[in-house]
Design a protein around this motif. Structure first.
Motif, PDB file in Angstrom:
ATOM      1  N   ASP A  51       1.042  -1.574  -0.217  1.00 13.93           N
ATOM      2  CA  ASP A  51       0.427   0.612  -0.183  1.00 13.93           C
ATOM      3  C   ASP A  51       0.483   1.099  -0.015  1.00 13.93           C
ATOM      4  O   ASP A  51       0.363   2.710  -0.646  1.00 13.93           O
ATOM      5  CB  ASP A  51      -0.863  -0.084   1.642  1.00 13.93           C
ATOM      6  N   PRO A  53       2.712   4.418  -0.753  1.00 15.28           N
ATOM      7  CA  PRO A  53       2.492   5.056  -2.527  1.00 15.28           C
ATOM      8  C   PRO A  53       4.096   5.115  -3.081  1.00 15.28           C
ATOM      9  O   PRO A  53       5.087   5.130  -2.409  1.00 15.28           O
ATOM     10  CB  PRO A  53       1.694   6.444  -2.144  1.00 15.28           C
ATOM     11  N   LEU A  74      -2.781  13.175  -8.249  1.00 10.36           N
ATOM     12  CA  LEU A  74      -3.540  12.863  -7.839  1.00 10.36           C
ATOM     13  C   LEU A  74      -2.594  11.832  -6.459  1.00 10.36           C
ATOM     14  O   LEU A  74      -2.874  12.359  -4.992  1.00 10.36           O
ATOM     15  CB  LEU A  74      -4.565  12.649  -7.917  1.00 10.36           C
ATOM     16  N   ASN A  75      -2.324  10.863  -7.270  1.00 15.93           N
ATOM     17  CA  ASN A  75      -1.364   9.882  -6.253  1.00 15.93           C
ATOM     18  C   ASN A  75      -0.016  10.523  -5.259  1.00 15.93           C
ATOM     19  O   ASN A  75       0.025  10.264  -4.127  1.00 15.93           O
ATOM     20  CB  ASN A  75      -0.089   9.223  -7.240  1.00 15.93           C
ATOM     21  N   THR A  77      -0.804  14.233  -3.589  1.00 12.03           N
ATOM     22  CA  THR A  77      -1.630  14.363  -3.019  1.00 12.03           C
ATOM     23  C   THR A  77      -2.166  13.338  -1.625  1.00 12.03           C
ATOM     24  O   THR A  77      -1.868  13.832  -0.576  1.00 12.03           O
ATOM     25  CB  THR A  77      -2.621  14.961  -3.729  1.00 12.03           C
ATOM     26  N   THR A  78      -2.403  12.246  -2.304  1.00 11.80           N
ATOM     27  CA  THR A  78      -2.795  11.182  -1.058  1.00 11.80           C
ATOM     28  C   THR A  78      -1.414  10.719  -0.385  1.00 11.80           C
ATOM     29  O   THR A  78      -1.892  10.197   0.967  1.00 11.80           O
ATOM     30  CB  THR A  78      -3.449   9.930  -2.101  1.00 11.80           C
ATOM     31  N   GLN A  81      -0.896  13.424   1.496  1.00 10.05           N
ATOM     32  CA  GLN A  81      -1.735  14.162   2.271  1.00 10.05           C
ATOM     33  C   GLN A  81      -2.124  12.687   3.700  1.00 10.05           C
ATOM     34  O   GLN A  81      -2.214  12.917   5.363  1.00 10.05           O
ATOM     35  CB  GLN A  81      -3.048  14.260   2.600  1.00 10.05           C
ATOM     36  N   GLU A  82      -2.274  11.272   3.358  1.00  7.68           N
ATOM     37  CA  GLU A  82      -2.826  10.263   3.984  1.00  7.68           C
ATOM     38  C   GLU A  82      -0.963   9.667   5.179  1.00  7.68           C
ATOM     39  O   GLU A  82      -1.476   9.061   5.570  1.00  7.68           O
ATOM     40  CB  GLU A  82      -3.725   9.236   3.042  1.00  7.68           C
ATOM     41  N   TRP A  83       0.110   9.897   4.068  1.00 11.86           N
ATOM     42  CA  TRP A  83       0.856   8.659   4.181  1.00 11.86           C
ATOM     43  C   TRP A  83       2.140   9.657   4.647  1.00 11.86           C
ATOM     44  O   TRP A  83       2.825   9.396   6.086  1.00 11.86           O
ATOM     45  CB  TRP A  83       1.407   8.150   2.984  1.00 11.86           C
ATOM     46  N   SER A 194       0.138  20.250  -6.220  1.00 16.00           N
ATOM     47  CA  SER A 194      -0.212  19.207  -5.749  1.00 16.00           C
ATOM     48  C   SER A 194      -1.765  19.681  -4.723  1.00 16.00           C
ATOM     49  O   SER A 194      -2.812  19.682  -4.832  1.00 16.00           O
ATOM     50  CB  SER A 194      -0.267  17.934  -4.749  1.00 16.00           C
ATOM     51  N   TYR A 277      -0.307  17.978   5.073  1.00 15.01           N
ATOM     52  CA  TYR A 277       0.268  17.486   4.621  1.00 15.01           C
ATOM     53  C   TYR A 277       1.082  17.099   6.122  1.00 15.01           C
ATOM     54  O   TYR A 277       1.847  17.802   6.304  1.00 15.01           O
ATOM     55  CB  TYR A 277       1.581  17.508   3.582  1.00 15.01           C
TER      56      TYR A 277
END
Length: 350
Positions: A51, A53, A74-75, A77-78, A81-83, A194, A277
């Motif tokens: 998982d 990125p 977009l990748n 950004t994810t 933001q999430e990792w 991003s 972030y």
């Protein structure tokens, strides 16, 4: 604390883990043994997660396919933001240079202890050879030897700490650092895009960016379940690029969803934009039979820069979470405290 595997030592006496490891110790010196609550879990560190990125930098830099560019933004950004962490492929750094820097760094750590001690990391300083972030005689030590150098701007360098051996060390590090600096600049450009900002916003904001490198060597440990390779922390830089010996066991772990996830990274990015972030908390564990080498580059704004949440990213519904502060003062605060999770963010938190 499990005292069955602890032997008492004089404070500050046995701190070089390579030299300690040569004695083939069956017990671990007390100063390295962590409290039960701080020890790494028995997680199988030979596994990784699919998982994490992966960012293909060539899709961002080439710009030939708008759809690929949009998807990769977009990748990114994810990932941020999430990792707060991602791996980069097609980054543009010559693979032969990556092999060369690994070789000269490994050769340095394999030098006799008397040679490495010519470049000591003095107390309260994070350049030189030794253990960083140690501020008290009862503080637990990491199972790791470090060699850290300031790179850019030149005034942060200490020429006396740049080694004469291996002979090609300095030239290789200079070449490697130039290429990593370009990578950091490119990553920051697309990170800005991003979040809907102009690509040059960070370059203008950072001034003459500060760049430093820290090389970490983790010898094998007979009781890896008792020690920590590198204490949990989040970095004080804007971006951290991590390279490690491809033959090494997985040692890096990042903290996500209340779980320590083992990873084998190429690079990781740690960016603070008002909490949108987030910098990732991470640590390193060690292996019973294999050693591990990592080369870490820190890229941060000029010490003279005043930092605050970017105005375009805050409003009445998302007020600032961090105060305005001088990056030099923040760096001093970061470097004058032991590694302790994300506690150093308290310096700027409102």
């Amino acid at each position: 604390m499990d005292t069955a595997n602890v032997i008492p030592i004089n404070v500050g006496h046995i701190q070089d883990v390579q030299e300690l490891n040569k004695t083939k110790p069956t017990t671990i010196p007390e100063r390295f043994v962590r409290d039960v609550t701080e020890r790494p879990s028995t997680l199988d560190t030979t596994t990784t997660t699919d998982d994490i990125p992966i960012i293909d930098l060539s899709k961002l830099m080439n710009g030939n396919d708008p759809d690929d560019f949009h998807t990769e933004i977009l990748n990114l950004t994810t990932a941020c933001q999430e990792w707060g962490f991602f791996q980069v492929v097609n980054h543009g750094i010559d693979l032969s240079l990556l092999k060369s820097i690994e070789k000269v760094v490994k050769d340095f750590f394999m030098l006799p202890i008397e040679e490495k001690q010519k470049y000591p990391m003095k107390p309260g300083v994070v350049q030189g050879y030794g253990q960083a972030f140690v501020f008290s005689e009862d503080q637990k030590l990491d199972w790791c030897n470090m060699f850290a150098l300031g790179v850019e701007p030149h005034f942060i360098r200490n020429p006396k700490l740049w080694p004469s051996k291996p002979a090609d060390f300095n030239e290789t590090l200079e070449s490697y650092s130039r290429e990593v600096r370009k990578l950091c600049q490119n990553l920051l450009k697309y990170i800005a895009v991003s979040v809907g900002l102009k690509g040059d916003v960070f370059e203008e904001m950072f001034g003459v960016a500060v760049q430093a490198v820290r090389m970490n060597y983790y010898p094998p440990c007979s009781r890896p379940d008792l020690v920590m390779g590198l204490s949990p922390h989040s970095d004080g830089s804007a971006i951290t690029v991590l390279q490690q010996d491809k033959g090494s066991p997985v040692g890096l772990q990042i903290f996500k969803d209340n779980t320590w996830v083992p990873v084998q990274p190429i690079t990781n990015a740690l960016v603070l934009t008002n909490g949108r972030y987030r910098s990732v908390e991470h640590r390193a564990v060690v292996h019973r039979e294999s050693d591990r080498l990592s080369i870490v580059t820190f890229y941060a704004p000029s010490y003279d820069i005043e930092l605050e949440p970017i105005h375009d990213l805050v409003d009445e519904n998302n007020p600032p979470k961090f105060r305005k502060y001088n990056n030099g003062e923040y760096s001093i605060n970061y470097l004058s405290n032991k590694l302790q999770g994300k506690k150093n963010l308290d310096f700027a938190r409102i």
